[in-house]
Write a protein that holds these residues in place. Structure first.
Motif, PDB file in Angstrom:
ATOM      1  N   ARG A 212       0.826  -1.213   0.000  1.00  0.00           N
ATOM      2  CA  ARG A 212       0.000   0.000   0.000  1.00  0.00           C
ATOM      3  C   ARG A 212       0.857   1.258   0.000  1.00  0.00           C
ATOM      4  N   GLU A 213       1.886   1.289   0.840  1.00  0.00           N
ATOM      5  CA  GLU A 213       2.747   2.467   0.900  1.00  0.00           C
ATOM      6  C   GLU A 213       3.492   2.689  -0.409  1.00  0.00           C
ATOM      7  N   THR A 214       4.009   1.609  -0.993  1.00  0.00           N
ATOM      8  CA  THR A 214       4.778   1.740  -2.237  1.00  0.00           C
ATOM      9  C   THR A 214       3.889   2.186  -3.389  1.00  0.00           C
ATOM     10  N   ILE A 215       2.711   1.591  -3.506  1.00  0.00           N
ATOM     11  CA  ILE A 215       1.809   1.944  -4.606  1.00  0.00           C
ATOM     12  C   ILE A 215       1.285   3.369  -4.441  1.00  0.00           C
ATOM     13  N   GLU A 216       0.997   3.781  -3.203  1.00  0.00           N
ATOM     14  CA  GLU A 216       0.524   5.146  -2.984  1.00  0.00           C
ATOM     15  C   GLU A 216       1.620   6.161  -3.313  1.00  0.00           C
ATOM     16  N   ALA A 217       2.866   5.856  -2.942  1.00  0.00           N
ATOM     17  CA  ALA A 217       3.969   6.753  -3.287  1.00  0.00           C
ATOM     18  C   ALA A 217       4.147   6.839  -4.798  1.00  0.00           C
ATOM     19  N   TRP A 218       4.017   5.708  -5.490  1.00  0.00           N
ATOM     20  CA  TRP A 218       4.132   5.741  -6.953  1.00  0.00           C
ATOM     21  C   TRP A 218       2.971   6.510  -7.568  1.00  0.00           C
ATOM     22  N   ARG A 219       1.772   6.377  -7.015  1.00  0.00           N
ATOM     23  CA  ARG A 219       0.607   7.111  -7.534  1.00  0.00           C
ATOM     24  C   ARG A 219       0.829   8.621  -7.431  1.00  0.00           C
ATOM     25  N   ARG A 220       1.352   9.083  -6.304  1.00  0.00           N
ATOM     26  CA  ARG A 220       1.625  10.512  -6.154  1.00  0.00           C
ATOM     27  C   ARG A 220       2.705  10.976  -7.125  1.00  0.00           C
ATOM     28  N   ASP A 221       3.724  10.160  -7.291  1.00  0.00           N
ATOM     29  CA  ASP A 221       4.770  10.503  -8.250  1.00  0.00           C
ATOM     30  C   ASP A 221       4.211  10.544  -9.669  1.00  0.00           C
ATOM     31  N   TYR A 222       3.299   9.627  -9.982  1.00  0.00           N
ATOM     32  CA  TYR A 222       2.671   9.586 -11.309  1.00  0.00           C
ATOM     33  C   TYR A 222       1.877  10.867 -11.565  1.00  0.00           C
ATOM     34  N   ASN A 223       1.226  11.400 -10.554  1.00  0.00           N
ATOM     35  CA  ASN A 223       0.399  12.595 -10.717  1.00  0.00           C
ATOM     36  C   ASN A 223       1.190  13.890 -10.649  1.00  0.00           C
ATOM     37  N   GLU A 224       2.280  13.910  -9.882  1.00  0.00           N
ATOM     38  CA  GLU A 224       2.946  15.168  -9.578  1.00  0.00           C
ATOM     39  C   GLU A 224       4.320  15.331 -10.213  1.00  0.00           C
ATOM     40  N   VAL A 225       4.977  14.236 -10.619  1.00  0.00           N
ATOM     41  CA  VAL A 225       6.355  14.323 -11.110  1.00  0.00           C
ATOM     42  C   VAL A 225       6.503  13.735 -12.510  1.00  0.00           C
ATOM     43  N   ARG A 226       5.940  12.598 -12.742  1.00  0.00           N
ATOM     44  CA  ARG A 226       6.174  11.862 -13.986  1.00  0.00           C
ATOM     45  C   ARG A 226       5.661  12.642 -15.199  1.00  0.00           C
ATOM     46  N   PRO A 227       6.509  12.901 -16.206  1.00  0.00           N
ATOM     47  CA  PRO A 227       6.027  13.575 -17.422  1.00  0.00           C
ATOM     48  C   PRO A 227       5.229  12.617 -18.301  1.00  0.00           C
ATOM     49  N   HIS A 228       4.159  13.133 -18.886  1.00  0.00           N
ATOM     50  CA  HIS A 228       3.283  12.348 -19.746  1.00  0.00           C
ATOM     51  C   HIS A 228       3.392  12.892 -21.173  1.00  0.00           C
ATOM     52  N   THR A 229       3.785  12.040 -22.082  1.00  0.00           N
ATOM     53  CA  THR A 229       3.937  12.479 -23.467  1.00  0.00           C
ATOM     54  C   THR A 229       2.606  12.908 -24.074  1.00  0.00           C
ATOM     55  N   ALA A 230       1.504  12.260 -23.686  1.00  0.00           N
ATOM     56  CA  ALA A 230       0.189  12.636 -24.224  1.00  0.00           C
ATOM     57  C   ALA A 230      -0.250  14.012 -23.747  1.00  0.00           C
ATOM     58  N   LEU A 231       0.362  14.520 -22.683  1.00  0.00           N
ATOM     59  CA  LEU A 231       0.017  15.831 -22.135  1.00  0.00           C
ATOM     60  C   LEU A 231       1.081  16.868 -22.441  1.00  0.00           C
ATOM     61  N   GLY A 232       1.901  16.638 -23.461  1.00  0.00           N
ATOM     62  CA  GLY A 232       2.968  17.578 -23.784  1.00  0.00           C
ATOM     63  C   GLY A 232       4.077  17.583 -22.761  1.00  0.00           C
ATOM     64  N   ASN A 233       4.413  16.400 -22.213  1.00  0.00           N
ATOM     65  CA  ASN A 233       5.453  16.228 -21.196  1.00  0.00           C
ATOM     66  C   ASN A 233       5.125  16.989 -19.916  1.00  0.00           C
ATOM     67  N   ARG A 234       3.850  17.189 -19.655  1.00  0.00           N
ATOM     68  CA  ARG A 234       3.403  17.785 -18.398  1.00  0.00           C
ATOM     69  C   ARG A 234       2.931  16.688 -17.452  1.00  0.00           C
ATOM     70  N   THR A 235       2.826  17.046 -16.196  1.00  0.00           N
ATOM     71  CA  THR A 235       2.171  16.171 -15.240  1.00  0.00           C
ATOM     72  C   THR A 235       0.664  16.426 -15.307  1.00  0.00           C
ATOM     73  N   PRO A 236      -0.164  15.515 -14.792  1.00  0.00           N
ATOM     74  CA  PRO A 236      -1.609  15.787 -14.799  1.00  0.00           C
ATOM     75  C   PRO A 236      -1.989  17.085 -14.107  1.00  0.00           C
ATOM     76  N   GLN A 237      -1.323  17.422 -13.014  1.00  0.00           N
ATOM     77  CA  GLN A 237      -1.635  18.670 -12.323  1.00  0.00           C
ATOM     78  C   GLN A 237      -1.230  19.875 -13.154  1.00  0.00           C
ATOM     79  N   GLU A 238      -0.061  19.832 -13.784  1.00  0.00           N
ATOM     80  CA  GLU A 238       0.367  20.938 -14.639  1.00  0.00           C
ATOM     81  C   GLU A 238      -0.555  21.090 -15.846  1.00  0.00           C
TER      82      GLU A 238
END
Length: 271
Positions: A212-238
């Protein structure tokens, strides 16, 4: 020969070695990232490098990501999915399974906003019933509201009475994909693939709490840090903030950067 050419001395700066060391560090922390996504992370840190230089160092250091075999898909004509134009317009929901080191199975209920690819929840437990799904949806309702459409498969947790009654009372439309056609729920399937590749396959879980701790940490990183090519290399929040700023009537007009002038991005489709 020109005097400037004759007197030129090759200058070797330490910046290249620092860049090489930083690239090795990032590749070690994010072993499933390729050179393009690593370049985005480097530029966020202030490194003025293009993709060609990163690729050259990437190959010299032997950091190429090992390709995993994927099952063969039939050659059928694919229809593009309609992309939502605002948050909370359509969510996707599905399960993904894994096992602890002792062999005990557990599942993760993943919920994704199809507009900005944000992972809203990753509920981990050994057994998740329809009533548990309703409790997760109620928690999200208090945090950010509810979607107009909720896309799921035909699993018993989603097609049961608990979720059906809740959706009717809350005014949420349930959209069930056709059996045996997960491509109709491609947004959550894509997320599940990234989660398995970058999180589940990279960790060895000794207990359910650690998972649970590892998956939750990865989920936050996915939303706040990881660049998404479909979003123009932005994070979902950006991406959400950029769309809100462009739609605002008082938003300042800025010329787009040259490297972001790519046709048919998700941001352009949303506007």
């Amino acid at each position: 020969m020109a005097r400037t050419s004759c007197r030129y001395e090759r200058q070797r700066s330490e910046q290249k070695e620092e860049l090489r060391a930083r690239l090795r560090t990032l590749a070690g922390e994010r072993r499933r990232f390729g050179y393009r996504r690593l370049r985005v992370l480097l530029r966020r840190e202030g490194w003025a490098v293009n993709h060609k230089r990163v690729y050259r160092l990437y190959r010299e250091e032997g950091l190429a990501v090992r390709r995993r075999q994927r099952k063969r898909i039939g050659a059928v004509e694919r229809q593009p999915l309609v992309i939502p134009t605002r948050p909370n317009e359509r969510w996707s929901m599905d399960f993904i399974s894994d096992a602890l080191s002792e062999g005990r199975k557990f599942r993760s209920l993943n919920i994704v906003d199809d507009f900005n690819r944000e992972c809203l929840a990753a509920e981990v437990d050994t057994s998740i019933t329809g009533a548990r799904v309703v409790r997760v949806m109620e928690r999200l309702r208090e945090e950010r509201g509810l979607p107009q459409i909720l896309v799921t498969d035909n699993g018993p947790e989603f097609a049961g009475q608990a979720l059906d009654v809740w959706a009717y009372e809350r005014g949420v439309k349930l959209h069930f994909i056709e059996p045996g056609k997960p491509v109709q729920n491609a947004f959550i399937e894509s997320f599940n693939g990234k989660m398995r590749d970058e999180c589940l396959n990279e960790h060895w879980f000794l207990s359910l709490g650690e998972a649970r701790e590892t998956i939750e940490a990865w989920r936050r990183d996915y939303n706040e840090v990881r660049p998404h090519t479909a979003l123009g290399n932005r994070t979902p929040q950006e991406f959400t903030g950029a769309v809100a700023a462009l739609r605002s009537p008082t938003a300042p007009s800025e010329p787009p950067r040259r490297e972001e002038q790519k046709p048919k991005t998700t941001l352009e489709l949303a506007l």
